[in-house]
Design a protein around this motif. Structure first.
Motif, PDB file in Angstrom:
ATOM      1  N   MET A 228       0.849  -1.185   0.000  1.00 30.42           N
ATOM      2  CA  MET A 228       0.000   0.000   0.000  1.00 30.42           C
ATOM      3  C   MET A 228       0.890   1.241   0.000  1.00 30.42           C
ATOM      4  O   MET A 228       1.425   1.641   1.041  1.00 30.42           O
ATOM      5  N   PRO A 229       1.072   1.859  -1.174  1.00 33.50           N
ATOM      6  CA  PRO A 229       1.955   3.037  -1.224  1.00 33.50           C
ATOM      7  C   PRO A 229       1.341   4.237  -0.499  1.00 33.50           C
ATOM      8  O   PRO A 229       0.133   4.467  -0.582  1.00 33.50           O
ATOM      9  N   VAL A 230       2.179   4.937   0.211  1.00 31.85           N
ATOM     10  CA  VAL A 230       1.765   6.157   0.925  1.00 31.85           C
ATOM     11  C   VAL A 230       2.592   7.309   0.375  1.00 31.85           C
ATOM     12  O   VAL A 230       3.827   7.275   0.396  1.00 31.85           O
ATOM     13  N   THR A 231       1.946   8.330  -0.124  1.00 30.19           N
ATOM     14  CA  THR A 231       2.633   9.468  -0.716  1.00 30.19           C
ATOM     15  C   THR A 231       2.098  10.764  -0.128  1.00 30.19           C
ATOM     16  O   THR A 231       1.051  10.781   0.534  1.00 30.19           O
ATOM     17  N   CYS A 232       2.803  11.835  -0.366  1.00 30.18           N
ATOM     18  CA  CYS A 232       2.353  13.172   0.055  1.00 30.18           C
ATOM     19  C   CYS A 232       2.987  14.211  -0.854  1.00 30.18           C
ATOM     20  O   CYS A 232       3.888  13.912  -1.645  1.00 30.18           O
ATOM     21  N   GLU A 233       2.526  15.430  -0.763  1.00 31.28           N
ATOM     22  CA  GLU A 233       3.095  16.523  -1.552  1.00 31.28           C
ATOM     23  C   GLU A 233       4.471  16.897  -0.990  1.00 31.28           C
ATOM     24  O   GLU A 233       4.760  16.694   0.201  1.00 31.28           O
TER      25      GLU A 233
ATOM     26  N   ARG B  53      11.297   8.179   0.018  1.00 32.32           N
ATOM     27  CA  ARG B  53      12.572   7.513   0.275  1.00 32.32           C
ATOM     28  C   ARG B  53      12.346   6.125   0.862  1.00 32.32           C
ATOM     29  O   ARG B  53      13.050   5.167   0.527  1.00 32.32           O
ATOM     30  N   LEU B  54      11.383   6.005   1.757  1.00 31.86           N
ATOM     31  CA  LEU B  54      11.089   4.699   2.347  1.00 31.86           C
ATOM     32  C   LEU B  54      10.614   3.707   1.292  1.00 31.86           C
ATOM     33  O   LEU B  54      10.980   2.523   1.321  1.00 31.86           O
ATOM     34  N   MET B  55       9.789   4.163   0.336  1.00 30.16           N
ATOM     35  CA  MET B  55       9.316   3.260  -0.717  1.00 30.16           C
ATOM     36  C   MET B  55      10.440   2.862  -1.657  1.00 30.16           C
ATOM     37  O   MET B  55      10.483   1.733  -2.140  1.00 30.16           O
TER      38      MET B  55
ATOM     39  N   SER C  95      10.444  -4.699  -1.744  1.00 26.95           N
ATOM     40  CA  SER C  95       9.288  -5.306  -2.402  1.00 26.95           C
ATOM     41  C   SER C  95       8.710  -4.447  -3.516  1.00 26.95           C
ATOM     42  O   SER C  95       7.870  -4.913  -4.279  1.00 26.95           O
ATOM     43  N   THR C  96       9.135  -3.194  -3.629  1.00 29.42           N
ATOM     44  CA  THR C  96       8.581  -2.312  -4.659  1.00 29.42           C
ATOM     45  C   THR C  96       9.366  -2.437  -5.964  1.00 29.42           C
ATOM     46  O   THR C  96      10.496  -2.926  -5.982  1.00 29.42           O
ATOM     47  N   ILE C  97       8.750  -1.980  -7.044  1.00 27.24           N
ATOM     48  CA  ILE C  97       9.391  -1.997  -8.356  1.00 27.24           C
ATOM     49  C   ILE C  97      10.193  -0.721  -8.513  1.00 27.24           C
ATOM     50  O   ILE C  97       9.654   0.392  -8.336  1.00 27.24           O
ATOM     51  N   LYS C  98      11.454  -0.852  -8.831  1.00 27.27           N
ATOM     52  CA  LYS C  98      12.320   0.308  -8.966  1.00 27.27           C
ATOM     53  C   LYS C  98      11.843   1.192 -10.119  1.00 27.27           C
ATOM     54  O   LYS C  98      11.652   0.728 -11.246  1.00 27.27           O
ATOM     55  N   GLY C  99      11.659   2.452  -9.802  1.00 29.89           N
ATOM     56  CA  GLY C  99      11.166   3.395 -10.802  1.00 29.89           C
ATOM     57  C   GLY C  99       9.652   3.479 -10.859  1.00 29.89           C
ATOM     58  O   GLY C  99       9.110   4.369 -11.505  1.00 29.89           O
TER      59      GLY C  99
END
Length: 424
Positions: free
Chosen positions: A41-46, A57-59, A64-68
């Motif tokens: 579950m990606p968490v993002t912000c402005e 940076r954490l993602m 487990s995430t796909i680079k890029g």
């Protein structure tokens, strides 16, 4: 690559005779299934928000995430299923059976047997029915069983183990594992009987599972009297494209309609009595793939149609033009078939209607027609009214039984005025 996963099967109690006895061997049964792609579950912000680039940076550091493409929920890692999951009709049930010697003594004559009990039959799934001579401490006997599930409802996997101890005692125990087999597809069929002995089959297939399916093949295997033509492609240049497009995935609860045309084989086409009574058309063969290419296959039972009732005499059209000119004669060709078991002597009458008028002699003798025999008759008529007109008014009389067969609305023809231009 298949991964071993604890089955989570509902386990029943052992036999009463052996329940209180401590056994030297331990039995484990695990379902074999393929892993799934890990999702996060990606968490993002402005950028101007308080965390700044912390979440990004954490993602990026998360393995487990796909680079890029860190904001995508789908990752590159595989996870083992944490529960038993669903088993659907047509899929292959695979299970890993392990018998481990937990004692400090050698056990002899070990026989492991696996049966699958359904509502209608009991199947032996063991790869080998021969006993193992001995099993040393901390050693195990492994077996993998496979079964293509062909029934829905409750299934019980019965695993039985018999062995002999060092003191010569013969012991036996068994365990039961129950699971449900669900229905993956809902298949509905409709038949349309054409006047030319052709039969059109419409098959509606709905995905009633909770995950997408890749429809690898949906075909109709006709009965011995028919040839089949699939009508699920569209000619595009030299190639044929599927009417469903390039994406062959069927989403959950989505439905697709497949169309097939069946024509009698030449050796049966002329046997009107035989084709008339044929109700068995064929069966559908459906093959699909789910998570990571797991394959499933279903074959329906023999599909049956309601045989059309033609009576003793059948009249069909061999040729008729699509468009004719107003008040100009045009030709049609009728085919008369004797569907009875006796020779018939027929009389043809032509009755005019308000818009269609027959040209020629009415009340003429057609001669004798043998059983299953047919006769092609060219006829001429004209229309005095524009528009889509029905051809009616043919009467066939059996001179022996004095029985008259009436044929109305046997076809339609578009009547146009040749003196009017299309632009006006």
């Amino acid at each position: 690559m298949k991964a071993k996963v604890h089955s989570g099967l509902s386990q029943h109690k052992m036999d009463v005779n052996q329940a209180k006895q401590e056994h030297l061997l331990a039995l484990k049964v695990m379902r074999l299934t393929k892993p799934t792609l890990f999702t996060n579950m990606p968490v993002t912000c402005e950028d101007r928000d308080l965390p700044g680039d912390l979440f990004g940076r954490l993602m990026r550091e998360d393995p487990s995430t796909i680079k890029g493409a860190e904001t995508l929920m789908l990752g590159e890692m595989l996870t083992l299923p944490q529960n038993f999951g669903n088993i659907f009709l047509g899929e292959t049930f695979s299970s890993y059976i392990s018998v481990h010697n937990d004692s400090n003594q050698v056990v002899k004559d070990i026989l492991v047997k696996a049966d699958l009990q359904t509502s209608s039959q009991r199947l032996n799934l063991s790869a080998s029915n021969s006993a193992v001579a001995e099993l040393k401490p901390e050693c195990c006997i492994d077996d993998v069983i496979h079964h293509e599930v062909k029934e829905i409802g409750t299934h019980i996997l019965v695993c039985a183990v018999s062995y002999t101890t060092q003191s010569g005692d013969k012991l036996y125990f068994r365990k039961f594992f129950k699971f449900q087999v669900l229905k993956p597809l809902d298949v509905k069929t409709k038949f349309y009987n054409a006047e030319t002995d052709e039969v059109f089959l419409e098959a509606q297939i709905q995905n009633i599972t909770t995950s997408p399916m890749f429809m690898e093949k949906v075909s109709l295997e006709p009965s011995m009297m028919y040839n089949v033509t699939e009508l699920n492609t569209v000619a595009s240049g030299k190639e044929c494209e599927s009417t469903f497009g390039k994406m062959l995935y069927l989403q959950p609860m989505d439905t697709r309609q497949y169309l097939y045309c069946l024509k009698p084989k030449p050796e049966f086409a002329e046997k009107a009595g035989v084709i008339k009574g044929v109700t068995v058309i064929g069966k559908l063969d459906i093959v699909w793939k789910t998570n990571l290419g797991e394959r499933g296959r279903l074959q329906t039972s023999q599909l049956q149609r309601m045989a059309p009732g033609y009576g003793d005499v059948r009249l069909s059209l061999e040729f008729i033009p699509d468009t004719v000119n107003l008040e100009e004669p045009f030709d049609i060709t009728c085919k008369i078939t004797n569907c009875s078991e006796r020779t018939m002597d027929l009389l043809l009458e032509m009755c005019n209607t308000r818009s269609v008028h027959w040209c020629g002699v009415s009340g003429r003798q057609l001669g004798k027609l043998s059983p299953s025999g047919s006769l092609a008759i060219p006829l001429k008529l004209l229309s005095s009214v524009q528009g889509l007109q029905s051809i009616s008014g043919l009467r066939l009389t059996d001179t022996f039984l004095k029985r008259t067969y009436e044929y109305d609305d046997i076809a339609q023809v578009c009547v146009v005025c040749p003196y009017l231009s299309p632009e006006s």
